[in-house]
Structure formats: structure tokens, C-alpha cells
Design a protein around this motif. Structure first.
Motif, PDB file in Angstrom:
ATOM      1  N   THR A  72      42.663  52.885  28.092  1.00  0.00           N
ATOM      2  CA  THR A  72      42.633  51.889  27.710  1.00  0.00           C
ATOM      3  C   THR A  72      41.625  50.765  29.079  1.00  0.00           C
ATOM      4  OG1 THR A  72      44.741  51.303  26.253  1.00  0.00           O
ATOM      5  CG2 THR A  72      43.192  49.574  27.039  1.00  0.00           C
ATOM      6  N   LYS A  73      40.806  50.228  28.757  1.00  0.00           N
ATOM      7  CA  LYS A  73      39.858  49.778  30.050  1.00  0.00           C
ATOM      8  C   LYS A  73      40.413  48.639  30.071  1.00  0.00           C
ATOM      9  CE  LYS A  73      35.762  53.616  29.417  1.00  0.00           C
ATOM     10  NZ  LYS A  73      36.206  54.291  28.386  1.00  0.00           N
ATOM     11  N   VAL A  74      40.336  48.268  31.187  1.00  0.00           N
ATOM     12  CA  VAL A  74      40.141  46.920  31.443  1.00  0.00           C
ATOM     13  C   VAL A  74      39.246  45.955  31.530  1.00  0.00           C
ATOM     14  CG1 VAL A  74      42.020  47.084  33.777  1.00  0.00           C
ATOM     15  CG2 VAL A  74      39.619  47.147  34.136  1.00  0.00           C
ATOM     16  N   THR A  75      39.579  44.657  30.738  1.00  0.00           N
ATOM     17  CA  THR A  75      37.963  43.828  30.692  1.00  0.00           C
ATOM     18  C   THR A  75      37.670  43.097  31.671  1.00  0.00           C
ATOM     19  OG1 THR A  75      39.069  41.958  30.272  1.00  0.00           O
ATOM     20  CG2 THR A  75      39.205  42.938  28.132  1.00  0.00           C
ATOM     21  N   PRO A  76      36.331  42.864  32.294  1.00  0.00           N
ATOM     22  CA  PRO A  76      35.583  42.056  33.101  1.00  0.00           C
ATOM     23  C   PRO A  76      36.635  40.900  33.430  1.00  0.00           C
ATOM     24  CG  PRO A  76      34.173  42.573  31.901  1.00  0.00           C
ATOM     25  CD  PRO A  76      35.374  42.799  30.435  1.00  0.00           C
ATOM     26  N   ARG A  77      37.097  39.944  33.077  1.00  0.00           N
ATOM     27  CA  ARG A  77      37.696  38.715  33.538  1.00  0.00           C
ATOM     28  C   ARG A  77      39.294  39.577  34.222  1.00  0.00           C
ATOM     29  NH1 ARG A  77      39.969  34.952  29.288  1.00  0.00           N
ATOM     30  NH2 ARG A  77      40.995  34.495  30.805  1.00  0.00           N
ATOM     31  N   GLU A  78      39.854  40.971  33.117  1.00  0.00           N
ATOM     32  CA  GLU A  78      41.171  40.828  33.502  1.00  0.00           C
ATOM     33  C   GLU A  78      41.201  42.061  35.376  1.00  0.00           C
ATOM     34  OE1 GLU A  78      43.511  42.326  29.392  1.00  0.00           O
ATOM     35  OE2 GLU A  78      42.009  43.926  30.669  1.00  0.00           O
ATOM     36  N   MET A  79      39.181  42.637  35.581  1.00  0.00           N
ATOM     37  CA  MET A  79      38.713  43.244  36.325  1.00  0.00           C
ATOM     38  C   MET A  79      38.869  41.807  37.825  1.00  0.00           C
ATOM     39  SD  MET A  79      35.398  45.208  36.947  1.00  0.00           S
ATOM     40  CE  MET A  79      35.887  46.739  35.391  1.00  0.00           C
ATOM     41  N   ARG A  80      38.361  41.223  37.246  1.00  0.00           N
ATOM     42  CA  ARG A  80      38.475  40.120  38.693  1.00  0.00           C
ATOM     43  C   ARG A  80      39.599  39.406  39.109  1.00  0.00           C
ATOM     44  NH1 ARG A  80      33.756  37.255  39.663  1.00  0.00           N
ATOM     45  NH2 ARG A  80      34.648  35.676  41.511  1.00  0.00           N
ATOM     46  N   LEU A  81      39.696  39.434  38.050  1.00  0.00           N
ATOM     47  CA  LEU A  81      41.584  39.159  38.591  1.00  0.00           C
ATOM     48  C   LEU A  81      42.355  40.046  39.181  1.00  0.00           C
ATOM     49  CD1 LEU A  81      43.932  37.013  38.397  1.00  0.00           C
ATOM     50  CD2 LEU A  81      44.710  37.877  36.545  1.00  0.00           C
ATOM     51  N   TYR A  82      42.103  41.173  38.826  1.00  0.00           N
ATOM     52  CA  TYR A  82      42.967  42.115  39.725  1.00  0.00           C
ATOM     53  C   TYR A  82      42.987  42.171  40.840  1.00  0.00           C
ATOM     54  CZ  TYR A  82      43.907  46.929  41.626  1.00  0.00           C
ATOM     55  OH  TYR A  82      43.816  48.412  42.150  1.00  0.00           O
ATOM     56  N   TYR A  83      41.155  42.268  41.381  1.00  0.00           N
ATOM     57  CA  TYR A  83      40.384  42.455  42.058  1.00  0.00           C
ATOM     58  C   TYR A  83      40.741  41.225  43.740  1.00  0.00           C
ATOM     59  CZ  TYR A  83      38.450  46.897  40.924  1.00  0.00           C
ATOM     60  OH  TYR A  83      38.254  48.136  40.694  1.00  0.00           O
ATOM     61  N   GLU A  84      40.759  40.229  42.806  1.00  0.00           N
ATOM     62  CA  GLU A  84      40.702  38.568  43.805  1.00  0.00           C
ATOM     63  C   GLU A  84      42.310  38.150  43.974  1.00  0.00           C
ATOM     64  OE1 GLU A  84      39.926  35.879  41.455  1.00  0.00           O
ATOM     65  OE2 GLU A  84      37.343  35.320  42.390  1.00  0.00           O
ATOM     66  N   THR A  85      43.425  38.910  43.672  1.00  0.00           N
ATOM     67  CA  THR A  85      44.976  39.108  43.911  1.00  0.00           C
ATOM     68  C   THR A  85      44.491  40.248  44.851  1.00  0.00           C
ATOM     69  OG1 THR A  85      45.934  38.598  41.169  1.00  0.00           O
ATOM     70  CG2 THR A  85      47.139  39.422  43.150  1.00  0.00           C
ATOM     71  N   ALA A  86      44.119  41.196  44.812  1.00  0.00           N
ATOM     72  CA  ALA A  86      44.095  42.055  45.497  1.00  0.00           C
ATOM     73  C   ALA A  86      43.546  41.559  47.114  1.00  0.00           C
ATOM     74  CB  ALA A  86      43.806  44.083  45.182  1.00  0.00           C
ATOM     75  N   LEU A  87      42.493  41.648  47.048  1.00  0.00           N
ATOM     76  CA  LEU A  87      41.611  41.032  48.576  1.00  0.00           C
ATOM     77  C   LEU A  87      42.518  39.653  49.383  1.00  0.00           C
ATOM     78  CD1 LEU A  87      38.891  41.066  46.879  1.00  0.00           C
ATOM     79  CD2 LEU A  87      38.781  42.663  49.015  1.00  0.00           C
ATOM     80  N   SER A  88      43.243  39.018  48.414  1.00  0.00           N
ATOM     81  CA  SER A  88      43.861  37.921  48.851  1.00  0.00           C
ATOM     82  C   SER A  88      45.316  37.902  49.642  1.00  0.00           C
ATOM     83  CB  SER A  88      43.898  36.541  47.859  1.00  0.00           C
ATOM     84  OG  SER A  88      44.365  36.706  46.589  1.00  0.00           O
ATOM     85  N   ALA A  89      46.031  39.357  49.336  1.00  0.00           N
ATOM     86  CA  ALA A  89      47.662  39.529  49.501  1.00  0.00           C
ATOM     87  C   ALA A  89      46.987  39.714  51.237  1.00  0.00           C
ATOM     88  CB  ALA A  89      47.936  40.651  49.213  1.00  0.00           C
ATOM     89  N   THR A  90      45.852  40.440  51.813  1.00  0.00           N
ATOM     90  CA  THR A  90      45.995  41.121  52.985  1.00  0.00           C
ATOM     91  C   THR A  90      44.524  40.367  54.063  1.00  0.00           C
ATOM     92  OG1 THR A  90      46.491  42.568  54.874  1.00  0.00           O
ATOM     93  CG2 THR A  90      45.511  43.223  52.788  1.00  0.00           C
ATOM     94  N   ASP A  91      45.019  40.593  55.400  1.00  0.00           N
ATOM     95  CA  ASP A  91      43.556  39.809  55.560  1.00  0.00           C
ATOM     96  C   ASP A  91      43.128  41.411  56.451  1.00  0.00           C
ATOM     97  OD1 ASP A  91      43.312  36.668  55.222  1.00  0.00           O
ATOM     98  OD2 ASP A  91      44.248  36.801  56.985  1.00  0.00           O
ATOM     99  N   MET A  92      43.596  42.257  55.773  1.00  0.00           N
ATOM    100  CA  MET A  92      43.345  44.054  56.594  1.00  0.00           C
ATOM    101  C   MET A  92      42.122  44.286  55.651  1.00  0.00           C
ATOM    102  SD  MET A  92      45.265  46.395  55.245  1.00  0.00           S
ATOM    103  CE  MET A  92      45.242  48.172  56.088  1.00  0.00           C
ATOM    104  N   PRO A  93      41.083  45.318  56.746  1.00  0.00           N
ATOM    105  CA  PRO A  93      39.826  44.919  55.318  1.00  0.00           C
ATOM    106  C   PRO A  93      40.183  46.588  54.395  1.00  0.00           C
ATOM    107  CG  PRO A  93      39.514  45.965  58.348  1.00  0.00           C
ATOM    108  CD  PRO A  93      41.147  45.583  57.791  1.00  0.00           C
ATOM    109  N   LEU A  94      39.820  45.495  53.284  1.00  0.00           N
ATOM    110  CA  LEU A  94      40.037  46.855  52.516  1.00  0.00           C
ATOM    111  C   LEU A  94      38.192  47.356  51.876  1.00  0.00           C
ATOM    112  CD1 LEU A  94      42.344  44.771  50.669  1.00  0.00           C
ATOM    113  CD2 LEU A  94      42.976  45.926  51.986  1.00  0.00           C
ATOM    114  N   TYR A  95      38.911  48.508  50.885  1.00  0.00           N
ATOM    115  CA  TYR A  95      37.613  48.970  50.330  1.00  0.00           C
ATOM    116  C   TYR A  95      37.962  49.115  49.122  1.00  0.00           C
ATOM    117  CZ  TYR A  95      35.831  50.340  55.149  1.00  0.00           C
ATOM    118  OH  TYR A  95      35.201  50.277  56.211  1.00  0.00           O
ATOM    119  N   LEU A  96      36.896  49.156  48.370  1.00  0.00           N
ATOM    120  CA  LEU A  96      36.989  49.183  46.636  1.00  0.00           C
ATOM    121  C   LEU A  96      36.660  50.688  46.410  1.00  0.00           C
ATOM    122  CD1 LEU A  96      35.042  46.098  45.139  1.00  0.00           C
ATOM    123  CD2 LEU A  96      37.802  46.422  46.076  1.00  0.00           C
TER     124      LEU A  96
END
Length: 312
Positions: A114-138
């Protein structure tokens, strides 16, 4: 913003014959990587067998990695593809506690192709990126079954200053060229695997990553050193050596839990350690074939293979 080019080695995780973390072998291996000057990714899903680690083992791997590498070379926590957003948030919290320099947000894989939808993808990355201030890579990789849209990466970069880079693992060079062109001045852009390393560097990207450097970290760093020195002859020779080994590496499963890489390292007296179930090493006949192929390649920094014990 100009960023330094680099090679990122996805480190193996050595285990003992009884399946425990082999801390001594792991430390020796990390020191080899540090001596070569490469960036090191640890506790990843494929080459690192990170999916076999308990939370306590993962934390121990991260702790040892920081002890051996911090302040010498960049040390990044790679992690595994999560099924739930909360799994990635928990991993990032563990990475931050450990003191690594950065961590990766792996692609969300919710199962059953199953592939995530663009809206689901966006929410996932925003949640992860906002969880910490440390440098993150995709990670934007074909293995996940989808790529992150470039527009989305740009929008995330606008909102989250801790987004430090992206690794592209695909074969669409036009897409990769656009990715580099639009993002190279804002974050690091690397290719997954060495095949497109020179393309990435030539387009203004920042290098490549993979597991090949576990066998010879100097081999992969030589490519970056020659690029920085603008020595075309040295670059040609270094890349030819790397790609000759990469063809052998692909025969033994590449990043697929180091099925052949660990036995090959052990045969050369390097701290490879054992695989962890359910993965099994290659057969002895396959190993001997690989040794014969590797001995034809002028790989720097590795000894002659040791005499292997004969099986009954």
C-alpha cells in the motif's frame, strides 16, 4: 549555502555466533571508518540489520557509535522504515538522546504494498520534522515504492530549518537532476549507491552513500578526495575501482543484510561479525568465488585474505 561533498557509509552491525551484539568488533569497525574520514550511518535497516535490534540494542549501538565517532567524523542514525508515524518519532527521540549528529526519516511503509497518499505523506514528514530540532535527512528511494515529490521537499524545507538533506535512490536521471538543481543550495543531496556518484557531483550534488565502504572505507573516500582535488586521473581510477567492487557487492546481495559482505570481510581478517537470523550467509563456494573476484581489484587498505578453514 555551499555544503561539503562527502561519502556516507551505511555501517554493518557485527553480531557474535550466538546472536549478541559484538561490541568489540563493532568498535574496531567504526575506527576503520573514522580513520578514512567518511560520514557514518548506523542502525539502518538493510546493511546494518537494524530491523533485528531491540530498543535496548538500538540504543547501545547508537551509544557506541557516538563514543567512537563523535567529533571525529559525522555520525548519523539511519533507522528502519516504520509502519506507524509514532515509530519514527520514537526513533528520532532515541537518536536525539544518544547525541548523534543527525538522523534520517525513512519512508513510511504501511504494508501489503500500500502506498501512502500525498496528504498522508505530508502529515508524516511534518510530524517527524517537528518532533526534534536536530538535523534530519529524508530518504526518497525506489525500495519504498514511491518517491517524495520535489515540491513537497521544498515546502518542508520552507517550514522546517532542521531539514538538512535528502538521499535519492532511483534511476530517473532527469528527476535527479531537477532534485539537485532545486535543492542543492538549501540542503545536501546524495545518491543512494555509487552508480550515479559522478552524475550527482557533476550536477552540483554532494556525493553518494552505500555499504561498499564497509569493506574498504578508503576506497569510497578516494572518490571524494579526488573530486575535491580536481584530479581527473585519480577520480577516474578511484571510481573505476569502486564500481568494480560494486559489481561484486551486487552479486552478494548489496545492502540486503550483508549476506555476503560479512563473510567476505571475515575472510580478509576484517571485523565483520556474524549475520542475525532470519538471514543466512552465502555458501562457502560462493565466498571463494567472491574472493577470487575481489583479488583482481586494486582495493586500498585491505589485507590479503586469510586462509579459510575447510568445511567437513
Amino acid at each position: 549555502m555551499k555544503k561539503t561533498c562527502s561519502v556516507k557509509v551505511i555501517s554493518i552491525t557485527p553480531f557474535t555466533k550466538t546472536g549478541d551484539l559484538d561490541e568489540q568488533a563493532y568498535r574496531l569497525h567504526l575506527r576503520r571508518l573514522a580513520d578514512a574520514g567518511v560520514t557514518v550511518w548506523v542502525a539502518g535497516s538493510g546493511t546494518s540489520e537494524g530491523y533485528t535490534l531491540s530498543a535496548e540494542e538500538r540504543d547501545r549501538v547508537l551509544a557506541i557509535s557516538v563514543e567512537e565517532l563523535k567529533g571525529k567524523v559525522p555520525v548519523h542514525a539511519m533507522g528502519c522504515e516504520p509502519r506507524l508515524t509514532s515509530e519514527m518519532v520514537d526513533f528520532l527521540a532515541a537518536a536525539e538522546r544518544s547525541g548523534v549528529d543527525a538522523a534520517q526519516i525513512f519512508s513510511l511503509q504501511i504494508g501489503h504494498t500500500t502506498k501512502v497518499t500525498p496528504r498522508e505523506m505530508r502529515l508524516y514528514y511534518e510530524t517527524a520534522l517537528s518532533a526534534t530540532d536536530m538535523p534530519l535527512y529524508l530518504s526518497s528511494h525506489s525500495a519504498s515504492g514511491y518517491f517524495i515529490p520535489i515540491d513537497m521537499i521544498e515546502a518542508l524545507a520552507d517550514k522546517y530549518p532542521n531539514l538538512a538533506g535528502v538521499a535519492y535512490g532511483g534511476s530517473d536521471i532527469q528527476h535527479f537532476a531537477e532534485l539537485i538543481g532545486r535543492l542543492k543550495d538549501r540542503m545536501e543531496v546524495h545518491c543512494a549507491g555509487p552508480a550515479n556518484a559522478l552524475t550527482c557531483l557533476g550536477l552540483g550534488g554532494h556525493g553518494f552513500m552505500g555499504g561498499e565502504g564497509n569493506f574498504s572505507p578508503r576506497m569510497v573516500q578516494n572518490v571524494i578526495d579526488a573530486w575535491h582535488a580536481e584530479d581527473r586521473g585519480a577520480l577516474r581510477d578511484a571510481f573505476a575501482t569502486l564500481m568494480a567492487f560494486a559489481s561484486v557487492y551486487a552479486r552478494i546481495g548489496g545492502g540486503s543484510a550483508a549476506r555476503g559482505l560479512k563473510p567476505l570481510m571475515n575472510a580478509y581478517g576484517l571485523p565483520g561479525g556474524e549475520l542475525r537470523l532470519p538471514r543466512l550467509p552465502i555458501e562457502e563456494t560462493e565466498l571463494q568465488q567472491l574472493i577470487a573476484l575481489v583479488r583482481r581489484i586494486p582495493i586500498p587498505g585491505v589485507p590479503e585474505p586469510q586462509e579459510l578453514a575447510k568445511t567437513a
